[in-house]
Design a protein around this motif. Structure first.
Motif, PDB file in Angstrom:
ATOM      1  N   PRO A  51       0.835  -1.208   0.000  1.00 31.79           N
ATOM      2  CA  PRO A  51       0.000   0.000   0.000  1.00 31.79           C
ATOM      3  C   PRO A  51       0.870   1.258   0.000  1.00 31.79           C
ATOM      4  CG  PRO A  51      -0.621  -1.518   1.764  1.00 31.79           C
ATOM      5  CD  PRO A  51       0.659  -2.013   1.177  1.00 31.79           C
ATOM      6  N   THR A  52       0.457   2.178  -0.830  1.00 39.46           N
ATOM      7  CA  THR A  52       1.268   3.378  -1.028  1.00 39.46           C
ATOM      8  C   THR A  52       1.391   4.195   0.260  1.00 39.46           C
ATOM      9  OG1 THR A  52       0.341   3.362  -3.216  1.00 39.46           O
ATOM     10  CG2 THR A  52       1.526   5.339  -2.591  1.00 39.46           C
ATOM     11  N   GLU A  53       0.281   4.332   0.971  1.00 40.32           N
ATOM     12  CA  GLU A  53       0.335   5.168   2.185  1.00 40.32           C
ATOM     13  C   GLU A  53       1.351   4.611   3.184  1.00 40.32           C
ATOM     14  OE1 GLU A  53      -3.013   3.904   1.610  1.00 40.32           O
ATOM     15  OE2 GLU A  53      -3.599   5.568   0.349  1.00 40.32           O
ATOM     16  N   GLN A  54       1.328   3.261   3.326  1.00 36.95           N
ATOM     17  CA  GLN A  54       2.231   2.663   4.301  1.00 36.95           C
ATOM     18  C   GLN A  54       3.687   2.888   3.897  1.00 36.95           C
ATOM     19  OE1 GLN A  54       0.980   1.532   7.206  1.00 36.95           O
ATOM     20  NE2 GLN A  54       3.138   1.608   7.797  1.00 36.95           N
ATOM     21  N   PHE A  55       3.941   2.746   2.606  1.00 35.73           N
ATOM     22  CA  PHE A  55       5.305   2.994   2.123  1.00 35.73           C
ATOM     23  C   PHE A  55       5.734   4.417   2.494  1.00 35.73           C
ATOM     24  CE2 PHE A  55       7.727   5.262  -1.159  1.00 35.73           C
ATOM     25  CZ  PHE A  55       8.958   4.629  -1.014  1.00 35.73           C
ATOM     26  N   LEU A  56       4.838   5.389   2.245  1.00 31.58           N
ATOM     27  CA  LEU A  56       5.204   6.788   2.502  1.00 31.58           C
ATOM     28  C   LEU A  56       5.466   7.017   3.993  1.00 31.58           C
ATOM     29  CD1 LEU A  56       2.725   8.586   0.070  1.00 31.58           C
ATOM     30  CD2 LEU A  56       5.173   8.233  -0.243  1.00 31.58           C
ATOM     31  N   GLU A  64       2.901   9.805 -10.147  1.00 34.81           N
ATOM     32  CA  GLU A  64       2.733  11.036  -9.355  1.00 34.81           C
ATOM     33  C   GLU A  64       1.317  11.171  -8.804  1.00 34.81           C
ATOM     34  OE1 GLU A  64       4.611  14.528 -10.917  1.00 34.81           O
ATOM     35  OE2 GLU A  64       2.938  15.788 -10.292  1.00 34.81           O
ATOM     36  N   SER A  65       0.324  10.873  -9.634  1.00 26.88           N
ATOM     37  CA  SER A  65      -1.043  11.079  -9.162  1.00 26.88           C
ATOM     38  C   SER A  65      -1.372  10.086  -8.027  1.00 26.88           C
ATOM     39  CB  SER A  65      -2.051  10.979 -10.297  1.00 26.88           C
ATOM     40  OG  SER A  65      -1.879   9.778 -10.959  1.00 26.88           O
ATOM     41  N   ALA A  66      -0.788   8.881  -8.072  1.00 25.45           N
ATOM     42  CA  ALA A  66      -1.043   7.933  -6.976  1.00 25.45           C
ATOM     43  C   ALA A  66      -0.422   8.444  -5.678  1.00 25.45           C
ATOM     44  CB  ALA A  66      -0.472   6.565  -7.326  1.00 25.45           C
ATOM     45  N   TYR A  67       0.784   9.027  -5.759  1.00 23.12           N
ATOM     46  CA  TYR A  67       1.409   9.574  -4.547  1.00 23.12           C
ATOM     47  C   TYR A  67       0.592  10.762  -4.022  1.00 23.12           C
ATOM     48  CZ  TYR A  67       5.297   6.456  -5.431  1.00 23.12           C
ATOM     49  OH  TYR A  67       6.039   5.326  -5.612  1.00 23.12           O
ATOM     50  N   ARG A  68       0.056  11.547  -4.957  1.00 22.39           N
ATOM     51  CA  ARG A  68      -0.762  12.694  -4.525  1.00 22.39           C
ATOM     52  C   ARG A  68      -1.992  12.200  -3.761  1.00 22.39           C
ATOM     53  NH1 ARG A  68      -1.058  15.063  -9.130  1.00 22.39           N
ATOM     54  NH2 ARG A  68       0.534  16.610  -8.727  1.00 22.39           N
ATOM     55  N   GLU A  69      -2.637  11.167  -4.342  1.00 20.20           N
ATOM     56  CA  GLU A  69      -3.835  10.615  -3.701  1.00 20.20           C
ATOM     57  C   GLU A  69      -3.504  10.072  -2.313  1.00 20.20           C
ATOM     58  OE1 GLU A  69      -7.063  10.769  -4.109  1.00 20.20           O
ATOM     59  OE2 GLU A  69      -6.321  12.162  -5.614  1.00 20.20           O
ATOM     60  N   ALA A  70      -2.367   9.392  -2.215  1.00 21.85           N
ATOM     61  CA  ALA A  70      -1.979   8.791  -0.927  1.00 21.85           C
ATOM     62  C   ALA A  70      -1.727   9.883   0.110  1.00 21.85           C
ATOM     63  CB  ALA A  70      -0.745   7.922  -1.107  1.00 21.85           C
TER      64      ALA A  70
END
Ligand SMILES: C[S@@+](CC[C@H](N)C(=O)[O-])C[C@H]1O[C@@H](n2cnc3c(N)ncnc32)[C@H](O)[C@@H]1O
Length: 389
Positions: free
Chosen positions: A311-316, A345-351
């Motif tokens: 999951p992207t959020e967890q990575f961040l 980029e848009s996925a990181y923005r969403e996260a």
């Protein structure tokens, strides 16, 4: 006896040809947008150049299982046009963004060269500010002289390096191109053929030339030669030793089997180039940076099913928990460290938006006005001790 390079049997337009052209065509448009903006910012002449190093003949003899990509602006006598028309068409689409564009076509085979010239001379609709030059000769002998004679590294230059086999992929030439700051390349890396000939005495010299060392066999020893990925990984590692700084691969497989035919290897010295190509490659083919219709793990839809992937959020949170960082830098680092994750980029923005909503980050909006998340905006992870800008 191997077929000659102008034999019609080698000129069949197939699904993998289309998959390769899709990446090339889709990249050239954002490449032109970004690099012409760069020219203006750098206050240099607003010019771009594309060198089609294995230009072919601009005309396939037949097709099997694939229709060629549409040309939006050009009319060409070729029923199945090749990379030269695709390049000219996509640059024509962006003609208002540059003062001049130069296209250089290199082709070693005299028959193919003649067909190419004749086909392009009868092709219309090319923007007037795009010049064309042709060279009948071998890429590895000619390309550096050609670049110099067209004023060298004076402008952003994209090299499409698309041989039938691997013999002409001269490591020294490729890394010389790759280490030049404004240059980028896209190479067809024939991993299937190479893998087949790794043990063959007749091919050792050619392989030495491709890898730029006689010691490749021991370096690859750690890899399983039946697995193509280590081969391309070794190649890109070798390229990065002498330039370009960043590489990225895209896998192209047979449409009816799970066999990989080749990889497209992209090389750049600019994080923005890598980011743009990742986004393009992410939208091409079947998904997960590949054209592989028979392999479910490269199926865009399946890969996005909930519960798959990190999951992207967890990575961040794990990666940046101790930092305060600009959004731009966060995307750059994440794209580098998770090269083959599907996230753009848009996925990181969403996260980040989701983390903001959950109260796990604060955003100091510098580039954005109200709710956006853009380049210089500062993302403050609550544990932050250190700034990365
Ligand atoms: C795969 S085809 C190119 C297809 C073309 N890029 C396209 O997408 O339509 C490879 C071409 O490179 C040419 N060629 C072979 N060896 C070469 C070399 N050393 N330098 C330049 N061209 C070469 C062949 O004659 C052939 O036309």
């Amino acid at each position: 006896m191997p077929l000659s390079d102008h034999n019609d049997k080698k000129w069949v337009y197939r699904p993998h040809t289309k998959a390769k052209h899709e990446v090339l065509g889709k990249y050239l448009m954002p490449w032109t947008n970004k690099l012409t903006s760069y020219n203006l910012q750098a206050e240099q002449e607003n010019k771009v150049r594309v060198v089609d190093c294995f230009a072919g003949r601009g005309s396939y003899a037949d097709s099997e299982g694939a229709d060629p990509l549409d040309l939006e602006h050009l009319q060409t006598p070729a029923e199945y046009p090749g990379s030269p028309q695709l390049i000219l068409d996509r640059l024509t689409d962006r003609k208002n963004q540059f003062d001049t564009a130069e296209c250089v076509f290199i082709e070693a085979d005299k028959t193919n060269y003649n067909i190419l010239k004749e086909t392009l001379e009868n092709t219309t609709g090319i923007a007037e500010n795009i010049s064309r030059s042709y060279f009948n000769g071998k890429f590895q002998n000619a390309v550096l002289d050609i670049v110099e004679s067209t004023q060298g590294d004076d402008c952003p230059t994209f090299f499409f390096i698309d041989p039938f086999g691997f013999r002409s992929l001269d490591y020294n030439v490729v890394t010389e191109i790759g280490s030049t700051p404004q240059f980028e390349f896209l190479i067809t890396f024939m991993s299937r053929d190479m893998n087949r000939f790794l043990q063959s005495d007749d091919h050792q010299e050619a392989l030495n030339t491709v890898f730029g060392t006689n010691n490749w066999a021991s370096a690859i020893e750690a890899y399983d030669p039946k697995n193509w990925i280590p081969l391309v990984e070794y190649y890109t590692d070798r390229l990065e030793e002498n330039g370009p700084q960043k590489t990225f691969e895209y896998m192209i497989s047979e449409p009816e089997t799970t066999q990989t035919i080749y990889y497209l290897v992209f090389g750049t010295n600019h994080p923005n180039g890598l980011k743009t190509m990742r986004e393009v490659m992410n939208h091409c083919g079947t998904g997960e940076f590949a054209y592989a219709p028979k392999q479910p793990e490269y199926d865009r839809e399946q890969a996005r099913l909930p519960g798959t992937g990190e999951p992207t959020e967890q990575f961040l949170l794990d990666r940046f928990g101790e930092y305060i960082i600009t959004f731009k830098k966060l995307v750059e680092i994440s794209s580098n460290e998770r090269k083959y994750s599907d996230d753009t980029e848009s996925a990181y923005r969403e996260a980040i938006r989701e983390l903001e909503r959950r109260g796990e980050v604060d955003i100091q909006r510098i580039s954005s006005k109200e709710t956006g998340i853009q380049g210089e905006d500062l993302i403050d992870f609550h544990e932050s001790k250190e700034f990365i800008g």
